[in-house]
Write a protein that holds these residues in place. Structure first.
Motif, PDB file in Angstrom:
ATOM      1  N   ALA A 231      24.503 -53.276 -58.819  1.00 40.42           N
ATOM      2  CA  ALA A 231      23.021 -53.431 -58.116  1.00 40.42           C
ATOM      3  C   ALA A 231      22.820 -55.128 -57.317  1.00 40.42           C
ATOM      4  O   ALA A 231      22.108 -54.712 -56.429  1.00 40.42           O
ATOM      5  CB  ALA A 231      21.966 -53.742 -59.120  1.00 40.42           C
ATOM      6  N   TYR A 235      25.888 -55.031 -50.492  1.00 43.49           N
ATOM      7  CA  TYR A 235      26.142 -53.428 -49.911  1.00 43.49           C
ATOM      8  C   TYR A 235      25.219 -52.370 -49.989  1.00 43.49           C
ATOM      9  O   TYR A 235      24.851 -51.557 -49.347  1.00 43.49           O
ATOM     10  CB  TYR A 235      27.467 -52.725 -49.787  1.00 43.49           C
ATOM     11  N   ILE A 236      24.473 -53.689 -51.679  1.00 46.19           N
ATOM     12  CA  ILE A 236      23.557 -51.866 -52.008  1.00 46.19           C
ATOM     13  C   ILE A 236      22.152 -52.229 -51.513  1.00 46.19           C
ATOM     14  O   ILE A 236      21.731 -51.826 -50.692  1.00 46.19           O
ATOM     15  CB  ILE A 236      23.859 -52.532 -53.364  1.00 46.19           C
ATOM     16  N   LYS A 252      25.276 -42.120 -55.871  1.00 48.20           N
ATOM     17  CA  LYS A 252      26.821 -41.902 -55.156  1.00 48.20           C
ATOM     18  C   LYS A 252      27.829 -43.691 -54.304  1.00 48.20           C
ATOM     19  O   LYS A 252      28.457 -43.858 -55.516  1.00 48.20           O
ATOM     20  CB  LYS A 252      26.391 -41.405 -53.827  1.00 48.20           C
ATOM     21  N   TYR A 253      26.100 -44.237 -53.978  1.00 48.73           N
ATOM     22  CA  TYR A 253      26.882 -46.088 -54.051  1.00 48.73           C
ATOM     23  C   TYR A 253      26.686 -46.926 -55.147  1.00 48.73           C
ATOM     24  O   TYR A 253      27.565 -47.852 -54.159  1.00 48.73           O
ATOM     25  CB  TYR A 253      25.746 -46.293 -52.775  1.00 48.73           C
ATOM     26  N   LYS A 256      30.378 -44.770 -58.228  1.00 46.61           N
ATOM     27  CA  LYS A 256      31.435 -44.576 -58.581  1.00 46.61           C
ATOM     28  C   LYS A 256      31.922 -46.842 -58.210  1.00 46.61           C
ATOM     29  O   LYS A 256      32.736 -46.433 -59.112  1.00 46.61           O
ATOM     30  CB  LYS A 256      31.669 -44.166 -56.703  1.00 46.61           C
ATOM     31  N   PRO A 257      31.606 -48.084 -57.727  1.00 44.06           N
ATOM     32  CA  PRO A 257      31.646 -48.492 -57.681  1.00 44.06           C
ATOM     33  C   PRO A 257      31.731 -49.383 -59.370  1.00 44.06           C
ATOM     34  O   PRO A 257      32.698 -50.322 -59.613  1.00 44.06           O
ATOM     35  CB  PRO A 257      31.312 -49.822 -56.376  1.00 44.06           C
ATOM     36  N   VAL A 330      39.624 -43.745 -57.702  1.00 47.56           N
ATOM     37  CA  VAL A 330      38.589 -43.911 -57.257  1.00 47.56           C
ATOM     38  C   VAL A 330      38.041 -45.916 -56.010  1.00 47.56           C
ATOM     39  O   VAL A 330      37.692 -45.826 -56.261  1.00 47.56           O
ATOM     40  CB  VAL A 330      37.907 -44.483 -58.966  1.00 47.56           C
ATOM     41  N   PRO A 332      39.873 -47.212 -53.756  1.00 45.88           N
ATOM     42  CA  PRO A 332      40.559 -47.621 -52.726  1.00 45.88           C
ATOM     43  C   PRO A 332      41.671 -48.743 -52.806  1.00 45.88           C
ATOM     44  O   PRO A 332      42.926 -49.225 -52.216  1.00 45.88           O
ATOM     45  CB  PRO A 332      39.979 -47.030 -52.019  1.00 45.88           C
ATOM     46  N   ARG A 333      40.677 -49.721 -53.149  1.00 37.75           N
ATOM     47  CA  ARG A 333      41.858 -50.758 -53.018  1.00 37.75           C
ATOM     48  C   ARG A 333      42.902 -51.278 -54.213  1.00 37.75           C
ATOM     49  O   ARG A 333      43.906 -51.513 -53.467  1.00 37.75           O
ATOM     50  CB  ARG A 333      40.521 -52.581 -53.820  1.00 37.75           C
TER      51      ARG A 333
END
Ligand SMILES: Nc1ncnc2c1ncn2[C@@H]1O[C@H](COP(=O)(O)OP(=O)(O)OP(=O)(O)O)[C@@H](O)[C@H]1O
Ligand code: SF4
Ligand SMILES: [Mg+2]
Lengths: 342, 333
Positions: A231, A235-236, A252-253, A256-257, A330, A332-333
């Motif tokens: 939170a 990027y949030i 969603k945003y 997932k992370p 989940v 990509p890194r």
């Protein structure tokens, strides 16, 4: 794609570890004092009978040869004879495993459907009652052994309130559904037998919850921590700046992370649930692998011990493989790191 | 104050609840940007530029932020009082922002495509009512946007994760996302400053041409006085949560009035300056115990007795230049 290599390599390593484990357990089981053949036959058996059993079990051969015979047998589904049941251990495991699998799967379900949402709510409403509840549950999960939780649940819901059964997988009066997977919930569902389904559910609630307690607390705490961490990420804020609605941002945003950290410890949660299952099965007279395994250890029934250990090891490998793949999916890194690496 | 202002911030106070108490960061910031106008906002690090602009966007998290006083009017609407849905409608279409750090402003676990598609979907819902926004249409708009920021092979970029892009590419993606819904007003928070100098220059010239083409209003936050001089018509100088001087760029560069602005300009090697405020001794003070009176007085070479007592109000020193300093009270200047 490199990520699949990575997963494959992890898997091969795990198989190697399983081999190592099998050697270790094999040696320990054979080196312990006491003669399992004598234990199995009792103090009044003749020495010849004992010798005969030793011969039948292959115990008169040199240790490396015994191991070789054992391990090649496994690849044909032959786990050796059990002293207790005089059956092939593979059959015993096939008999007892489903009950344990069902119990642990149910516990995982608890962790996912309770732990994750509780964590999300605790992050959203900090210091509210949900947050406190999560704290208390995490604390109990760490401080109180699961079999004690089990006893407590039994006392409350079975003896005092009388709303849930105390022991077993099904009531005496309920006919079991035809055997397909060995998981009663699944079998009765396939059969469309809802009274069996309901009865099985009633039986599994308490023991699975007792097993899941630790995991629920852990996952909820971790979800809470990573939700509030996410939170605060730039990027949030940026998503809000771009006009993405809050609901989409949250589910969603952020989710997932934030799910990455809880996901990676799910393998450990599974392991702790398996070990919790051992005592909890005893408390609830759950006819699973744990009961079989404990008796095997006490009786020095070494083929049975080996079998149980290896099956648990295998389950562990499979679960971790699934977790690896999910985590790579989940995050990509993880994937990209391995695709670029080397 | 200004009729056609797209952004009009009036006497804005922003506080933060922090562990030590209350951090009074913005202390009466007033600032406006008219439609189509290019305005600069300059001040050393920590002076509150980003806080002011996030407030204007309505994205400052509250708590910990508090808004005890002041108004932010965005296209005539009061941002601090507007309903969430109303704010949402203004994002992308009325106002948009390029965030300071391109490396952390993209979500690491979604592809560029997934992120930009959502920006388009949720932005366009309010703009275009001409039929449904199909997937192909969204894709087309996204590709167009990526092409406009001169990213090669936009189709491939859509399928990549931020991690797979260089800093410069990420900055371009963010610019594309900020402009894709055709805002009337863009806030650019130190664009490119997190990147190396050559890339920064490319980003700035790209941004300049895009903005010129679109004819939109811009508020450019920067440390680089050279950039200010080249790009904006009007500039605000901020110090410790207050605007200390405001005026036409030319005027301020020729004849800075505020001692802080003077220090700022003299510390800069003419025209090419980058580092800020190094010529002024001392540092910004802690906002939980901000200096009384003029917040600059502990560092001001010309401080007087009354500077520590009362906040100096803005006064007009020429037709278009205002300054908040006691040196210009009583007809001086
Ligand atoms: N969420 C927050 N909680 C507490 N203090 C904050 C918060 N956000 C910003 N601040 C404080 O507000 C002050 C101004 O920060 P801001 O980011 O606006 O500075 P800036 O002018 O943009 O600096 P820079 O040029 O480095 O970007 C800083 O002292 C910062 O610590
Ligand atoms: S008001 Fe006083 S302290 Fe502040 S800048 Fe002017 S002279 Fe310096
Ligand atoms: Mg900033």
């Amino acid at each position: 794609m490199r990520f699949s290599y990575f997963v494959l390599r992890r898997w091969l390593y795990s198989i190697l570890v399983l081999f190592g484990l099998s050697i270790l357990i094999f040696i320990i089981a054979r080196m312990l004092p006491g003669d399992p053949a004598r234990l199995a036959l009792g103090p009044f058996a003749l020495q010849e009978q004992v010798e005969h059993l030793r011969h039948v079990m292959g115990m008169d051969k040199p240790l490396p040869l015994q191991y070789w015979t054992y391990i090649t047998g496994i690849f044909h589904g032959d786990f050796g004879l059990s002293f207790q049941t005089r059956r092939n251990v593979a059959l015993d495991i096939a008999h007892y495993l489903p009950a344990t699998v069902e119990l642990v799967l149910m516990a995982i379900v608890w962790v996912l459907v309770l732990g994750v949402p509780l964590g999300v709510l605790a992050a959203r409403y900090k210091d509210s009652w949900v947050d406190n509840l999560v704290r208390v549950m995490a604390f109990i999960g760490v401080a109180v052994p699961p079999f004690v939780v089990g006893l407590f649940l039994q006392l409350t819901f079975s003896y005092l309130l009388g709303i849930l059964p105390t022991t077993g997988r099904l009531s005496l009066m309920t006919p079991a559904p035809p055997l397909r997977t060995g998981l009663l919930l699944l079998d009765s569902l396939i059969e469309g037998d809802f009274s069996a389904l309901g009865d099985a559910l009633k039986h599994i609630i308490l023991p699975s919850f007792a097993i899941a307690m630790t995991g629920i607390g852990q996952i909820a705490r971790l979800t809470r921590a990573s939700m509030s961490d996410v939170a605060n990420q730039d990027y949030i804020e940026a998503s809000r700046g771009f006009g993405i609605p809050n609901r989409v941002i949250a589910f969603k945003y952020m989710l997932k992370p934030a799910s990455i950290a809880p996901l990676t410890i799910l393998g450990l949660t599974f392991a702790s649930e398996l070990s919790n299952a051992f005592l909890v099965e005893t408390v609830f007279a759950w006819p699973g692998l744990a009961k079989y395994g404990i008796r095997a250890i006490l009786r020095k029934d070494f083929n049975a011990v080996m079998g149980v250990v290896l099956i648990i090891g295998l389950a562990f490998v499979i679960v971790n493989l699934i977790v690896d793949i999910l985590a790579g999916y989940v995050d990509p890194r993880i994937r990209i790191k391995h695709e670029e690496g080397e | 104050m200004e009729e056609k202002a797209i952004l009009d911030i009036r006497d804005l106070h922003v506080w933060f609840r922090v562990y030590e108490g209350v951090s009074r960061v913005l202390d009466g910031v007033s600032l406006y940007v008219r439609g189509g106008e290019h305005v600069g906002l300059v001040g050393e690090t920590g002076c509150g530029k980003t806080v002011a602009m996030k407030t204007a966007m309505g994205i400052l998290r509250s708590p910990p932020a508090l808004f005890p006083q002041g108004q932010v009017l965005l296209a005539g609407r009061d941002v601090l009082k507007a309903a969430p849905i109303e704010l949402l409608r203004m994002k992308g279409k009325t106002i948009s922002m390029i965030f300071q750090d391109p490396l952390s402003a993209l979500n690491p676990v979604f592809t560029v495509g997934q992120q930009i598609f959502d920006v388009i979907r949720f932005g366009h819902r309010w703009i275009r009512d001409d039929g449904a926004l199909t997937k192909t249409k969204v894709r087309g708009i996204a590709m167009e946007a990526l092409t406009s920021v001169q990213l090669p092979d936009p189709r491939r970029i859509l399928s990549l994760y931020p991690l797979e892009l260089s800093g410069g590419m990420r900055q371009r993606v963010l610019i594309a996302m900020a402009l894709v819904n055709r805002p009337r007003f863009l806030i650019a928070d130190e664009p490119g400053s997190a990147l190396d100098v050559t890339i920064q220059a490319q980003i700035l010239s790209l941004l300049k041409s895009l903005v010129k083409e679109a004819g939109i209003a811009v508020l450019l936050i920067t440390h680089d006085l050279g950039v200010v001089r080249e790009t904006v018509e009007r500039v605000y100088i901020m110090y410790a949560g207050r605007v200390v001087e405001e005026g036409q760029t030319v005027e301020i560069f020729d004849d800075p009035k505020h001692p802080y602005t003077q220090g700022l300009l003299s510390s800069v090697p003419r025209l090419t300056g980058e580092a800020l405020a190094e010529g002024i001794p001392g540092t910004l003070s802690d906002y939980t115990e901000a200096p009384s009176g003029c917040r600059f007085h502990p560092r001001c070479p010309q401080a007087m007795e009354k500077c520590a007592q009362q906040k100096p109000p803005m006064v007009k020193v020429s037709t278009k230049q205002h300054v908040a300093c006691y040196l210009y009270h009583g007809g001086g200047g």
